[in-house]
Design an enzyme around this catalytic site. Structure first.
Site, PDB file in Angstrom:
ATOM      1  N   ASP A 165      -2.113  12.812  21.194  1.00 40.57           N
ATOM      2  CA  ASP A 165      -0.861  12.675  20.454  1.00 40.57           C
ATOM      3  C   ASP A 165      -0.985  13.167  19.022  1.00 40.57           C
ATOM      4  O   ASP A 165       0.019  13.278  18.310  1.00 40.57           O
ATOM      5  CB  ASP A 165      -0.392  11.219  20.450  1.00 40.57           C
ATOM      6  CG  ASP A 165       0.129  10.763  21.794  1.00 40.57           C
ATOM      7  OD1 ASP A 165       0.239  11.600  22.714  1.00 40.57           O
ATOM      8  OD2 ASP A 165       0.418   9.563  21.945  1.00 40.57           O
ATOM      9  N   THR A 176      -8.826   2.340   6.287  1.00 41.00           N
ATOM     10  CA  THR A 176      -8.253   1.050   6.689  1.00 41.00           C
ATOM     11  C   THR A 176      -6.766   1.171   7.014  1.00 41.00           C
ATOM     12  O   THR A 176      -6.089   0.153   7.183  1.00 41.00           O
ATOM     13  CB  THR A 176      -8.442   0.003   5.570  1.00 41.00           C
ATOM     14  OG1 THR A 176      -7.907   0.515   4.341  1.00 41.00           O
ATOM     15  CG2 THR A 176      -9.905  -0.329   5.380  1.00 41.00           C
ATOM     16  N   ALA A 177      -6.263   2.392   7.119  1.00 37.35           N
ATOM     17  CA  ALA A 177      -4.837   2.609   7.370  1.00 37.35           C
ATOM     18  C   ALA A 177      -4.637   3.134   8.797  1.00 37.35           C
ATOM     19  O   ALA A 177      -5.116   2.538   9.752  1.00 37.35           O
ATOM     20  CB  ALA A 177      -4.269   3.561   6.318  1.00 37.35           C
ATOM     21  N   TYR A 178      -3.946   4.242   8.957  1.00 36.10           N
ATOM     22  CA  TYR A 178      -3.620   4.784  10.280  1.00 36.10           C
ATOM     23  C   TYR A 178      -4.880   5.031  11.103  1.00 36.10           C
ATOM     24  O   TYR A 178      -4.921   4.764  12.306  1.00 36.10           O
ATOM     25  CB  TYR A 178      -2.824   6.068  10.089  1.00 36.10           C
ATOM     26  CG  TYR A 178      -2.100   6.593  11.308  1.00 36.10           C
ATOM     27  CD1 TYR A 178      -2.121   5.931  12.533  1.00 36.10           C
ATOM     28  CD2 TYR A 178      -1.364   7.782  11.223  1.00 36.10           C
ATOM     29  CE1 TYR A 178      -1.444   6.426  13.637  1.00 36.10           C
ATOM     30  CE2 TYR A 178      -0.674   8.283  12.316  1.00 36.10           C
ATOM     31  CZ  TYR A 178      -0.724   7.611  13.521  1.00 36.10           C
ATOM     32  OH  TYR A 178      -0.051   8.101  14.609  1.00 36.10           O
ATOM     33  N   LEU A 216      -7.663   3.434  11.145  1.00 35.38           N
ATOM     34  CA  LEU A 216      -8.157   2.171  11.713  1.00 35.38           C
ATOM     35  C   LEU A 216      -7.341   1.795  12.944  1.00 35.38           C
ATOM     36  O   LEU A 216      -7.887   1.347  13.957  1.00 35.38           O
ATOM     37  CB  LEU A 216      -8.089   1.068  10.659  1.00 35.38           C
ATOM     38  CG  LEU A 216      -8.612  -0.310  11.080  1.00 35.38           C
ATOM     39  CD1 LEU A 216     -10.096  -0.254  11.410  1.00 35.38           C
ATOM     40  CD2 LEU A 216      -8.348  -1.341   9.977  1.00 35.38           C
ATOM     41  N   SER A 217      -6.022   1.996  12.874  1.00 29.85           N
ATOM     42  CA  SER A 217      -5.157   1.692  14.015  1.00 29.85           C
ATOM     43  C   SER A 217      -5.487   2.573  15.223  1.00 29.85           C
ATOM     44  O   SER A 217      -5.271   2.170  16.367  1.00 29.85           O
ATOM     45  CB  SER A 217      -3.683   1.892  13.633  1.00 29.85           C
ATOM     46  OG  SER A 217      -3.308   1.025  12.588  1.00 29.85           O
ATOM     47  N   ASP A 267      -4.544  10.022   4.116  1.00 31.67           N
ATOM     48  CA  ASP A 267      -4.835  10.866   5.273  1.00 31.67           C
ATOM     49  C   ASP A 267      -3.881  12.041   5.412  1.00 31.67           C
ATOM     50  O   ASP A 267      -2.767  12.031   4.889  1.00 31.67           O
ATOM     51  CB  ASP A 267      -4.802  10.041   6.569  1.00 31.67           C
ATOM     52  CG  ASP A 267      -3.569   9.153   6.674  1.00 31.67           C
ATOM     53  OD1 ASP A 267      -2.464   9.631   6.386  1.00 31.67           O
ATOM     54  OD2 ASP A 267      -3.707   7.970   7.042  1.00 31.67           O
ATOM     55  N   ASP A 289       0.819  -1.214   0.000  1.00 38.45           N
ATOM     56  CA  ASP A 289       0.000   0.000   0.000  1.00 38.45           C
ATOM     57  C   ASP A 289       0.853   1.265   0.000  1.00 38.45           C
ATOM     58  O   ASP A 289       0.486   2.276  -0.599  1.00 38.45           O
ATOM     59  CB  ASP A 289      -0.933   0.000   1.212  1.00 38.45           C
ATOM     60  CG  ASP A 289      -2.080  -0.989   1.052  1.00 38.45           C
ATOM     61  OD1 ASP A 289      -2.226  -1.555  -0.051  1.00 38.45           O
ATOM     62  OD2 ASP A 289      -2.819  -1.198   2.029  1.00 38.45           O
ATOM     63  N   GLY A 290       2.005   1.217   0.667  1.00 31.76           N
ATOM     64  CA  GLY A 290       2.900   2.381   0.652  1.00 31.76           C
ATOM     65  C   GLY A 290       3.391   2.704  -0.748  1.00 31.76           C
ATOM     66  O   GLY A 290       3.536   3.878  -1.116  1.00 31.76           O
TER      67      GLY A 290
END
Length: 286
Positions: free
Chosen positions: A173, A184-186, A188-189, A144, A68-69
């Site tokens: 933070d 579905t990336a950061y 989602l985390s 994002d 994905d990156g």
């Protein structure tokens, strides 16, 4: 379709083999293939072409080999050329590069025969307004825009506003403003929800908020988001898709809105985003 470009992440273990495999398959199907500069040692010189010149060479679509990156990098590098991207996964997770290696030949054949659709994925445009009035932008984000504490070990305070109306001040933070693709990336985390790619919405997720009642916000993608660096001991960081990071000082403002330019991604015949979620997240397993 007759002409394709290739962008690959040579840091992946199977990258060299995958580039040669895709090139051989594409040759056998009658494609004209151009490879980006990264493949200069693997392809004949006449096939090497700067990514910025793909459209000028007649490239109609770009095959992206990596994870994905790599897809995010390809979206940034091809910006402005309106070239649809097809992701072939030689990485680990692969939400955007959802075609697995055993299906490369089928994917290329569908591309050759035109059996695909182009999904216009929402992107985010972002402007930074310094407290002294200076303004600048970072490249549009497919996933994002993130404002975070950076290397500091201290929490920061960020004022959140929607369409210039104050919402809250968050001690945290950082804050993630995400597209449906980036959900579905950061995001989602950080506990954010998953949105299907065609959802006309934006997600705002807080990173480690110091109040448990904060939850992600889902807003219409027509709403403008403002993030104001209220307090920070050392400079914060603002980034677009995890790259092109810039420091933020106290008093600086980040404004985020849906970009007028979408990112075209190729969806092959039979593509189902829910099927990708089931496979990648292990839904239904015990």
């Amino acid at each position: 379709m007759k002409t394709i470009g290739i962008i690959a992440n040579l840091e992946k273990n199977r990258a060299v083999e995958a580039i040669r495999n895709v090139s051989d398959l594409a040759d056998g199907m009658g494609f004209t293939v151009y490879a980006g500069e990264c493949a200069a040692a693997l392809c004949p010189p006449e096939r090497i072409c700067p990514v910025a010149e793909f459209a000028a060479r007649g490239v109609e679509a770009v095959v992206v080999l990596g994870g994905d990156g790599t897809m995010l990098d390809a979206a940034h590098r091809t910006a402005g050329q309106n070239l649809p991207l097809m992701g072939l996964n030689i990485g680990s997770l692969g939400f955007l590069t959802s075609v697995e290696e055993q299906h490369f030949a089928v994917a290329l054949q569908q591309l050759r025969e035109g059996r695909f659709t182009v999904s216009l994925r929402a992107a985010l445009a972002m402007e930074v307004v310094r407290r002294d009035g200076e303004r600048f932008s970072l490249p549009d984000a497919l996933n994002d825009v993130v404002v975070s504490r950076g290397a500091s070990g201290h929490a920061v305070e960020i004022d959140l506003a929607l369409d210039e109306k104050a919402v809250t001040r968050v001690l945290c933070d950082g804050i993630i403003v995400s597209t449906p693709t980036g959900s579905t990336a950061y995001s989602l985390s950080a506990g954010g929800p998953i949105l299907l790619p065609d959802t006309p919405a934006t997600v705002i997720s807080m990173i480690s908020p110091h109040t448990l009642t904060y939850r992600p916000l889902v807003i219409r993608d027509t709403v403008r988001v403002s993030l104001h660096a209220a307090t920070c001991v050392v400079p914060m960081i603002v980034s677009s898709d995890g790259r092109d990071s810039k420091p933020l000082q106290r008093g600086d403002m980040v404004r985020v809105a849906r970009s007028p330019r979408s990112v075209p991604l190729i969806e092959l015949h039979g593509y189902d985003p829910c099927d990708v979620l089931r496979r990648k997240l292990g839904w239904g397993s015990r």
